[in-house]
Scaffold this motif. Structure first.
Motif, short mmCIF file in Angstrom:
data_model
loop_
_atom_site.label_atom_id
_atom_site.label_comp_id
_atom_site.label_asym_id
_atom_site.label_seq_id
_atom_site.Cartn_x
_atom_site.Cartn_y
_atom_site.Cartn_z
N VAL A 3 1.09 -1.38 0.38
CA VAL A 3 0.34 -0.27 -0.32
C VAL A 3 0.87 0.99 -0.01
CG1 VAL A 3 -1.39 1.32 1.12
CG2 VAL A 3 -1.63 -1.36 1.46
N SER A 4 1.01 2.24 -0.94
CA SER A 4 1.63 3.41 -0.74
C SER A 4 0.41 4.52 -1.34
CB SER A 4 2.37 2.88 -2.27
OG SER A 4 1.89 2.83 -3.54
N HIS A 5 1.10 5.75 -0.90
CA HIS A 5 0.18 6.92 -1.22
C HIS A 5 1.25 7.68 -1.27
CE1 HIS A 5 -3.47 9.36 -1.59
NE2 HIS A 5 -3.01 10.16 -0.84
N GLU A 9 4.93 7.18 4.18
CA GLU A 9 5.84 5.43 3.52
C GLU A 9 4.39 4.25 3.47
OE1 GLU A 9 8.62 5.54 3.79
OE2 GLU A 9 9.83 8.24 4.74
N PRO A 10 5.02 3.94 2.07
CA PRO A 10 4.28 2.24 2.09
C PRO A 10 4.76 1.52 2.94
CG PRO A 10 7.07 2.49 0.42
CD PRO A 10 7.05 3.62 1.51
N MET A 11 4.15 0.66 2.83
CA MET A 11 3.34 -0.22 3.87
C MET A 11 3.60 -1.80 3.22
SD MET A 11 0.89 -0.58 7.68
CE MET A 11 1.86 0.67 7.39
N SER A 29 -2.64 1.29 8.53
CA SER A 29 -2.81 3.51 8.67
C SER A 29 -0.97 3.43 8.62
CB SER A 29 -2.58 2.77 10.87
OG SER A 29 -3.73 3.44 11.01
N LEU A 30 -0.76 4.53 7.12
CA LEU A 30 -0.29 4.94 7.31
C LEU A 30 1.29 6.05 7.99
CD1 LEU A 30 -0.71 4.99 3.04
CD2 LEU A 30 0.36 2.72 4.29
N VAL A 31 2.22 5.86 7.59
CA VAL A 31 3.23 6.91 8.27
C VAL A 31 2.95 8.14 7.55
CG1 VAL A 31 5.25 7.34 10.47
CG2 VAL A 31 3.91 4.80 10.00
N GLU A 32 2.95 8.94 7.74
CA GLU A 32 3.47 9.90 6.62
C GLU A 32 5.00 10.56 6.56
OE1 GLU A 32 2.76 15.36 6.58
OE2 GLU A 32 1.76 13.75 8.38
N LYS A 33 5.36 10.61 5.39
CA LYS A 33 6.76 10.71 4.91
C LYS A 33 7.17 12.25 5.21
CE LYS A 33 9.68 8.91 1.45
NZ LYS A 33 9.68 8.68 -0.14
N ALA A 34 7.91 12.60 5.41
CA ALA A 34 8.86 13.79 5.99
C ALA A 34 8.77 14.48 4.45
CB ALA A 34 10.43 13.77 6.54
N TYR A 35 9.53 14.20 3.99
CA TYR A 35 9.66 14.84 2.46
C TYR A 35 9.50 13.32 1.30
CZ TYR A 35 11.95 18.07 4.76
OH TYR A 35 11.80 19.86 6.08
N LYS A 276 -2.73 6.06 -18.50
CA LYS A 276 -1.78 6.60 -17.38
C LYS A 276 -1.42 5.21 -17.00
CE LYS A 276 -4.27 10.61 -15.31
NZ LYS A 276 -4.94 10.99 -14.31
N SER A 277 0.19 5.40 -17.13
CA SER A 277 0.74 4.16 -16.82
C SER A 277 1.89 4.19 -15.75
CB SER A 277 1.56 3.58 -18.22
OG SER A 277 0.46 3.36 -19.57
N GLN A 278 1.59 2.57 -15.47
CA GLN A 278 3.24 2.96 -14.19
C GLN A 278 3.81 1.46 -14.33
OE1 GLN A 278 1.64 3.37 -9.70
NE2 GLN A 278 4.60 3.20 -9.33
N PHE A 279 5.12 2.23 -15.74
CA PHE A 279 5.78 1.09 -15.85
C PHE A 279 6.67 0.35 -14.87
CE2 PHE A 279 5.28 3.60 -19.44
CZ PHE A 279 4.64 2.90 -20.88
N HIS A 280 7.43 1.46 -13.95
CA HIS A 280 8.19 0.90 -13.08
C HIS A 280 7.69 1.45 -11.09
CE1 HIS A 280 11.38 0.48 -10.01
NE2 HIS A 280 11.58 -0.44 -10.28
N PRO A 281 7.46 1.12 -10.16
CA PRO A 281 7.37 1.84 -8.74
C PRO A 281 7.92 3.42 -9.11
CG PRO A 281 7.81 -0.40 -8.33
CD PRO A 281 8.16 0.03 -9.32
N ARG A 282 8.73 3.78 -9.96
CA ARG A 282 9.52 4.88 -10.38
C ARG A 282 9.24 4.92 -11.29
NH1 ARG A 282 13.26 6.41 -5.75
NH2 ARG A 282 13.78 4.44 -4.39
#
Length: 507
Positions: A3-5, A9-11, A29-35, A276-282
């Motif tokens: 799970v990511s948003h 931070e991803p879980m 419950s996701l933890v907020e990423k600082a940056y 809309k395509s996501q070929f890789h997580p990045r």
């Protein structure tokens, strides 16, 4: 299960137990990423309307938009409340930081809208042609924007249509003081697909008829939006969109010394496909194929009786076609380094069919008329050409508090023989837990559109692109009391401006 948003931070869960053939319900419950390099706003003058983006401050919520009084529930009038934006009461067209409306890029789900207004005979447009109830969010950038936006020199106004709620189907109808609307939305194929259809019809003509003015003044207008979206694969979402707006206008005004007749029609039609395509997580891509037609047909006749007598007649038919292929790519090289690139290719064609004649008479002592002169302008043109733009931009988080984005774009217009390179630089500095500094600099070129020839003034040649230099800086301060303060300054310098036609006889 992963799970990511954006902004968190991803879980990951290695094992999910499903018992007795029943769906497993999991609370996450996701933890907020600082940056997050994507989530950092590096552009000063960035506003969100109706959206939930945490990084876009100074926003108007949907509730504020719907409850604050305004003419015709108009998205374009709503932005007048934002700093740096101004407009007049009779028109929905707005200007950004001293520019002109034509300097603002307006998009709907990624496609540029060229004339998104109704009743254009009133200062370019009395009402916006996009129904606010069918929209999800709006993003406004008032200057210093990054390299992915080109060919406009003042601002960017991005509109995104509504996403139907999962597992729901809804039909709604509404009548307001100015419009009647109908909307249906829902999902299908186990929520892999969704649809949205919205139609609106203004009844200003009905109100005028009730008031006894329906014979002399007849404005009618309507618009519709349609969208079908389907998830082809876990990483690919395809959607088809259609937008159409139409206007019919007639006015007859006769008195002892003046006689005026205006009959006009306007049509704006757009069809496009989004992938809309996501070929890789990045690695992500957004590709658009579109076709649109904008056309108008206007006829006018006027007679004046003053110290001299003058009668004028104008017939003006114009159409404008665009075929567009556009693709934007983002690659997150590292958590602190984001690379953006893309291109925009368009095939353009316009048709002008204009005839105007003006007869001017002397009034003799015996009350008869003698023809002084005849002024005539006639043009039939079919210009065509290509437009190509490409950009490359790199966003780097130099340190935890400092983010820098450096980019450039290349734009070429074959019909104006323009070939320009625009450098852009943006920076965001987190000066404290509640304080952010943002700054931007860049060159912003704007070519004359293929449908912007002033044939009524007998000007049939295209002018070179105009240039604006932006220097912007902003301070944002959050207070623990919930108050947020923004201070911004800008410097904008125009060069290579082309002539502009002004009517010196009729204010």
């Amino acid at each position: 299960l992963r799970v990511s948003h954006l902004g968190y931070e991803p879980m990951e869960y290695d094992t999910i137990v499903v018992a007795n053939d029943q769906p497993a319900q999991i609370t996450i419950s996701l933890v907020e990423k600082a940056y997050n390099i994507k989530g950092i706003t590096v552009t000063p003058g960035h506003f969100s309307i109706m959206g939930q983006e945490a990084t876009a401050s100074q926003s108007l919520t949907r509730r504020e938009l719907e409850t604050n009084p305004q003419t015709g529930e108009d998205l374009f009038r709503a932005v007048n409340r934002l700093p740096g934006v101004a407009a007049e009461d009779f028109s929905s067209r707005f200007i950004v930081r001293g520019g002109e409306y034509e300097e603002v890029l307006v998009t709907l789900d990624g496609v540029q809208l060229y004339e998104p207004f109704h009743l254009k005979e009133f200062k370019g447009g009395m009402f916006g042609a996009v129904d606010a109830s069918a929209m999800e969010s709006i993003e406004l950038k008032t200057g210093g924007f990054t390299a992915e936006h080109g060919d406009r020199s003042s601002g960017v106004f991005n509109i995104r249509s509504h996403r139907p709620p999962t597992g729901q189907r809804k039909v709604s109808a509404a009548i307001s003081f100015m419009n009647a609307r109908f909307m249906t939305e829902g999902t299908f194929a186990n929520n892999k697909g969704s649809w949205l259809v919205s139609g609106r019809r203004g009844y200003l003509d009905v109100l005028l008829k009730i008031a006894g003015e329906g014979e002399n003044l007849r404005p009618t207008y309507y618009d519709m939006i349609g969208k079908v979206q389907y998830q082809l694969h876990a990483n690919h979402i395809l959607s088809a969109h259609v937008f159409h707006a139409g206007d019919r206008f007639k006015v007859i005004d006769n008195d002892e010394n003046d006689a005026d007749t205006i009959i006009s029609s306007y049509d704006n039609s757009y069809l496009w496909f989004n992938l809309k395509s996501q070929f890789h997580p990045r690695l992500m891509a957004h590709t658009i194929l579109s076709a649109n037609e904008v056309k108008h047909d206007r006829f006018g006749f006027s007679l004046w009786r003053r110290a001299q007598v003058e009668d004028a007649q104008v017939s003006d038919a114009q159409s404008f076609n665009v075929f567009n292929a556009k693709s934007d790519w983002e690659y997150e090289i590292a958590d602190w380094n984001l690379l953006k690139a893309g291109f925009d290719a368009r095939s353009l064609r316009a048709e002008y069919d204009y005839f105007g004649t003006d007869h001017i008479y002397y009034v003799l002592e015996d009350g008869t008329y003698e023809l002084e002169r005849i002024d005539t302008v006639q043009s039939y043109l079919e210009p065509s050409g290509n437009q190509f733009g490409a950009y490359l931009s790199n966003r780097i988080q130099v340190a935890d508090p400092l983010t820098l984005e450096v980019g450039a774009r290349y734009d070429r217009h074959s019909y104006t023989d323009d070939e320009k390179v625009s450098p852009r630089v943006n920076v965001a500095l987190k000066a404290g837990e509640y304080t952010t500094l943002r700054a931007g600099w860049g060159h912003f070129y704007q070519a004359q559109r293929i449908d912007e020839l002033m044939v009524g003034d007998d000007l049939t040649d295209f002018y070179p692109a105009e240039r604006a230099e932006h220097r912007t800086i902003g301070l944002e301060q959050d207070f623990e009391t919930g108050i947020r303060m923004r201070l911004e300054g800008y410097y904008k310098k125009y060069t290579d401006l082309r002539p502009e036609g002004r009517n010196t006889f009729d204010g």
